[in-house]
Write a protein that holds these residues in place. Structure first.
Motif, PDB file in Angstrom:
ATOM      1  N   SER A   2       0.839  -1.189   0.000  1.00 11.88           N
ATOM      2  CA  SER A   2       0.000   0.000   0.000  1.00 11.88           C
ATOM      3  C   SER A   2       0.878   1.244   0.000  1.00 11.88           C
ATOM      4  CB  SER A   2      -0.917  -0.006   1.221  1.00 11.88           C
ATOM      5  OG  SER A   2      -0.160   0.129   2.398  1.00 11.88           O
ATOM      6  N   VAL A   3       0.311   2.323  -0.474  1.00  8.48           N
ATOM      7  CA  VAL A   3       1.048   3.582  -0.523  1.00  8.48           C
ATOM      8  C   VAL A   3       1.387   4.042   0.888  1.00  8.48           C
ATOM      9  CG1 VAL A   3       0.899   6.009  -1.191  1.00  8.48           C
ATOM     10  CG2 VAL A   3       0.017   4.242  -2.708  1.00  8.48           C
ATOM     11  N   SER A   4       0.527   3.769   1.857  1.00 10.52           N
ATOM     12  CA  SER A   4       0.790   4.220   3.220  1.00 10.52           C
ATOM     13  C   SER A   4       2.037   3.556   3.800  1.00 10.52           C
ATOM     14  CB  SER A   4      -0.420   3.957   4.121  1.00 10.52           C
ATOM     15  OG  SER A   4      -0.728   2.584   4.135  1.00 10.52           O
ATOM     16  N   ALA A   5       2.233   2.267   3.555  1.00 10.58           N
ATOM     17  CA  ALA A   5       3.442   1.591   4.037  1.00 10.58           C
ATOM     18  C   ALA A   5       4.667   2.157   3.336  1.00 10.58           C
ATOM     19  CB  ALA A   5       3.339   0.093   3.805  1.00 10.58           C
TER      20      ALA A   5
ATOM     21  N   LEU B  25       5.369   5.520   4.844  1.00 10.67           N
ATOM     22  CA  LEU B  25       5.926   5.369   6.188  1.00 10.67           C
ATOM     23  C   LEU B  25       7.410   5.029   6.146  1.00 10.67           C
ATOM     24  CD1 LEU B  25       5.554   5.141   9.277  1.00 10.67           C
ATOM     25  CD2 LEU B  25       4.991   2.739   8.896  1.00 10.67           C
ATOM     26  N   PHE B  26       7.798   4.062   5.307  1.00 14.62           N
ATOM     27  CA  PHE B  26       9.206   3.716   5.192  1.00 14.62           C
ATOM     28  C   PHE B  26      10.011   4.890   4.637  1.00 14.62           C
ATOM     29  CE2 PHE B  26       8.091  -0.874   5.422  1.00 14.62           C
ATOM     30  CZ  PHE B  26       8.961  -1.200   6.449  1.00 14.62           C
ATOM     31  N   GLY B  27       9.458   5.626   3.701  1.00 13.92           N
ATOM     32  CA  GLY B  27      10.147   6.789   3.145  1.00 13.92           C
ATOM     33  C   GLY B  27      10.411   7.847   4.195  1.00 13.92           C
TER      34      GLY B  27
ATOM     35  N   PHE C 197      13.080  -1.834  -2.012  1.00 12.62           N
ATOM     36  CA  PHE C 197      12.338  -2.947  -2.598  1.00 12.62           C
ATOM     37  C   PHE C 197      10.858  -2.605  -2.760  1.00 12.62           C
ATOM     38  CE2 PHE C 197      15.894  -5.611  -0.970  1.00 12.62           C
ATOM     39  CZ  PHE C 197      16.298  -6.094  -2.199  1.00 12.62           C
ATOM     40  N   MET C 198      10.306  -1.887  -1.795  1.00  9.40           N
ATOM     41  CA  MET C 198       8.894  -1.506  -1.892  1.00  9.40           C
ATOM     42  C   MET C 198       8.668  -0.535  -3.049  1.00  9.40           C
ATOM     43  SD  MET C 198       7.873  -1.188   2.092  1.00  9.40           S
ATOM     44  CE  MET C 198       6.106  -1.089   1.841  1.00  9.40           C
ATOM     45  N   VAL C 199       9.589   0.398  -3.222  1.00 11.27           N
ATOM     46  CA  VAL C 199       9.459   1.355  -4.330  1.00 11.27           C
ATOM     47  C   VAL C 199       9.542   0.628  -5.665  1.00 11.27           C
ATOM     48  CG1 VAL C 199      10.588   3.274  -5.513  1.00 11.27           C
ATOM     49  CG2 VAL C 199      10.254   3.371  -3.062  1.00 11.27           C
ATOM     50  N   SER C 200      10.424  -0.356  -5.750  1.00 15.17           N
ATOM     51  CA  SER C 200      10.573  -1.071  -7.023  1.00 15.17           C
ATOM     52  C   SER C 200       9.330  -1.872  -7.381  1.00 15.17           C
ATOM     53  CB  SER C 200      11.789  -2.004  -6.973  1.00 15.17           C
ATOM     54  OG  SER C 200      11.545  -3.113  -6.132  1.00 15.17           O
ATOM     55  N   GLN C 201       8.500  -2.191  -6.413  1.00 12.43           N
ATOM     56  CA  GLN C 201       7.273  -2.935  -6.662  1.00 12.43           C
ATOM     57  C   GLN C 201       6.063  -2.020  -6.844  1.00 12.43           C
ATOM     58  OE1 GLN C 201       7.100  -6.310  -7.028  1.00 12.43           O
ATOM     59  NE2 GLN C 201       9.318  -6.237  -6.910  1.00 12.43           N
ATOM     60  N   SER C 202       6.233  -0.728  -6.641  1.00 16.82           N
ATOM     61  CA  SER C 202       5.109   0.197  -6.718  1.00 16.82           C
ATOM     62  C   SER C 202       4.962   0.747  -8.135  1.00 16.82           C
ATOM     63  CB  SER C 202       5.302   1.356  -5.739  1.00 16.82           C
ATOM     64  OG  SER C 202       6.302   2.223  -6.212  1.00 16.82           O
ATOM     65  N   THR C 203       3.918   1.515  -8.332  1.00 18.67           N
ATOM     66  CA  THR C 203       3.694   2.149  -9.628  1.00 18.67           C
ATOM     67  C   THR C 203       4.657   3.310  -9.856  1.00 18.67           C
ATOM     68  OG1 THR C 203       1.987   3.564  -8.658  1.00 18.67           O
ATOM     69  CG2 THR C 203       1.256   1.514  -9.695  1.00 18.67           C
ATOM     70  N   ALA C 204       5.355   3.734  -8.821  1.00 19.95           N
ATOM     71  CA  ALA C 204       6.321   4.828  -8.950  1.00 19.95           C
ATOM     72  C   ALA C 204       7.635   4.364  -9.554  1.00 19.95           C
ATOM     73  CB  ALA C 204       6.577   5.461  -7.587  1.00 19.95           C
TER      74      ALA C 204
END
Length: 64
Positions: free
Chosen positions: A4-7, A10-12, A37-44
């Protein structure tokens, strides 16, 4: 694997706080890696990659 974008947000925020306070220790580096890793899996991921590629091309053309 979708996050989710919120997680992601939060990490950012946590990573920025650690870097600004110059307290990036091993545990904090792990959080930073998880953020990556979360950013690489996001739409960003695609716009960030496009920006970095364009930046590298610009630097390359200026340096030549």
């Amino acid at each position: 694997m979708a996050f989710s974008v919120s997680a992601l947000f939060l990490f950012g925020v946590i990573v920025v706080i650690f870097i600004r306070n110059k307290q990036l220790k091993t545990s904090h580096a792990i959080i930073a890696a998880l953020f990556g890793f979360m950013v690489s899996q996001s739409t960003a991921a695609k716009p960030i990659q496009d920006f970095l590629n364009q930046l590298a091309q610009t630097i390359s053309s200026v340096a030549s």
